[in-house]
Write an enzyme that holds these catalytic residues in place. Structure first.
Site, short mmCIF file in Angstrom:
data_model
loop_
_atom_site.label_atom_id
_atom_site.label_comp_id
_atom_site.label_asym_id
_atom_site.label_seq_id
_atom_site.Cartn_x
_atom_site.Cartn_y
_atom_site.Cartn_z
N GLY A 10 0.84 -1.20 0.00
CA GLY A 10 0.00 0.00 0.00
C GLY A 10 0.87 1.24 0.00
N GLU A 164 -17.58 10.76 0.79
CA GLU A 164 -17.11 10.78 -0.59
C GLU A 164 -17.93 9.83 -1.47
OE1 GLU A 164 -12.71 12.52 -0.71
OE2 GLU A 164 -12.74 10.34 -0.45
N ASP A 290 -1.72 1.29 8.71
CA ASP A 290 -3.00 0.97 9.36
C ASP A 290 -2.88 -0.03 10.49
OD1 ASP A 290 -4.94 2.51 7.63
OD2 ASP A 290 -3.97 1.30 6.09
#
Length: 390
Positions: A10, A164, A290
């Site tokens: 990521g 969003e 994360d």
């Protein structure tokens, strides 16, 4: 020669690899990721609505890392910390001297009954495509079902992804109405949030602008409305039911389950790390992104964002190089450049913290989202890869 293993490709993982290569780390570098591609997680909501395809937000990892990094396409099952090995789904193992764990996030259901079964998360390309397919099929079904719940969409949560998603959905609604011959006046969009505030990271005036903009287009907001159960076709909050045959689950995320499976002391699959981002149990293991909980100067933990993950990755790589050279590691410091939340492709709100502090709203914010995305890709993988993703 020492071996550095990086788990996850990521924002954090690719940044670590790039920094190690750019600074000519005297070590073998191995990157492990379950997919052959990196995707821009900040644009998953656009895939879930159908505004973008997976190719629009993806980069081929092998093209990005070149031949200076060994890439293993496999899924991490467990980290054997005692023996310094990573166990993979293929049953093979990879040994390491230094480990950087940045495995990303998973959907958080908070143990709410039915959320896993009936909620549609948006956490990766596969789940975004499932959400897209479900939405389109459910809207199309109305012509034969005449079930008004097929025209109802419940978005659970009121954070970044939720808002969003709703903004992008509103932008696409005229296309859906025309494509599926729908009665526009019967379409309902619910946003259901347990907390008292939408987009808690933003200035209240910007939040008011975003909420009013969406409300004026028919979105119904329900704050201080904790979800107690999710059923097929309904979101339940105590004695109130929100009937909808599309239920988008964006209430929050947690770290990868691999963290818990590997025996870490954790909370929501996040590990509290030292100020140099290393594990308290192993100074040669760095946990970022994360799956990490990084203490900030005020004693709280930094939020998990792409911007912070990139900053953590830069320091983790620097600290590994310092260790290779028998030097001291450095503590993590962070200054946010700001935050942009899109309300569809032509509107948004933003707080920016460079060359002053800016609070922006409206159409002038729309181009900022693309600038932020382009800058992130550029910092991760360079100009050539950024242009190839367009």
């Amino acid at each position: 020669m020492k071996t550095i293993v990086v788990l996850g490709a990521g924002y954090a993982g690719l940044r670590v690899v790039r920094e190690l290569v750019d600074h000519k780390a005297n070590a073998k570098i191995v990157l492990i990721n379950k997919n052959s591609y990196h995707y821009e997680s900040t644009q998953l909501h656009e895939v879930a609505i159908g505004s973008k395809s997976p190719n629009d937000i993806s980069l081929n990892i092998r093209d990005v890392i070149g031949n200076q990094v060994d890439f293993i396409e496999d899924e991490v099952v467990k980290i054997d910390r005692q023996n310094k090995k990573v166990e993979l789904k293929s049953k093979s193992t990879v040994s390491y001297d230094y480990l950087v764990t940045c495995l990303g996030f998973e959907s958080e259901t908070f143990g709410i009954k039915g959320a896993d079964e009936f909620g549609l998360p948006i956490i990766d390309i596969d789940t975004a495509l499932v959400a897209k397919k479900h939405l389109e099929e459910t809207l199309a079904r109305f012509q034969s079902s005449h079930d008004e719940n097929d025209l109802h969409i419940a978005v659970c949560g009121a954070g970044f992804t939720s808002i969003e998603y709703i903004g992008e959905l509103l932008h696409r609604l005229p296309d859906f109405v025309k494509r599926f011959n729908l009665p526009a006046e019967k379409i309902k969009i619910y946003c259901i949030e347990a907390a008292p505030k939408v987009l808690p990271m933003f200035d209240p005036k910007l939040v008011d602008y975003a909420v009013n903009y969406l409300k004026n287009q028919g979105v119904e907001f329900y704050t201080e409305t904790p979800i107690t159960e999710v059923k097929k076709g309904a979101v339940i909050s105590k004695d109130k039911a929100f009937n909808a045959n599309t239920i988008i689950w964006t209430t929050g995320v947690k770290g990868s389950h691999v963290i818990n499976d590997s025996g870490y002391t954790q909370k929501r699959n996040r590990v509290a790390v030292q100020n140099d981002l290393s594990s308290s149990d192993d100074p040669n293991e760095f946990i970022i992104g994360d799956v990490s909980a990084v203490p900030s100067p005020d004693g709280r933990f930094y939020p998990t964002t792409g911007q912070i993950s990139v900053a953590q990755a830069t320091l983790a790589a620097s600290n590994i190089i310092a260790k290779l050279n028998n030097q001291k590691t450095s503590p993590f410091t962070y200054h946010s450049l700001g935050t942009v939340c899109s309300l569809g492709p032509t509107n948004g709100v933003a707080e920016l913290s460079f060359m002053g502090h800016w609070k922006l709203k409206g159409h002038k914010v729309a181009p900022l989202k693309r600038i932020v995305n382009d800058r992130t890709v550029f910092e991760l993988v360079g100009f050539k890869a950024m242009m190839s993703s367009k």
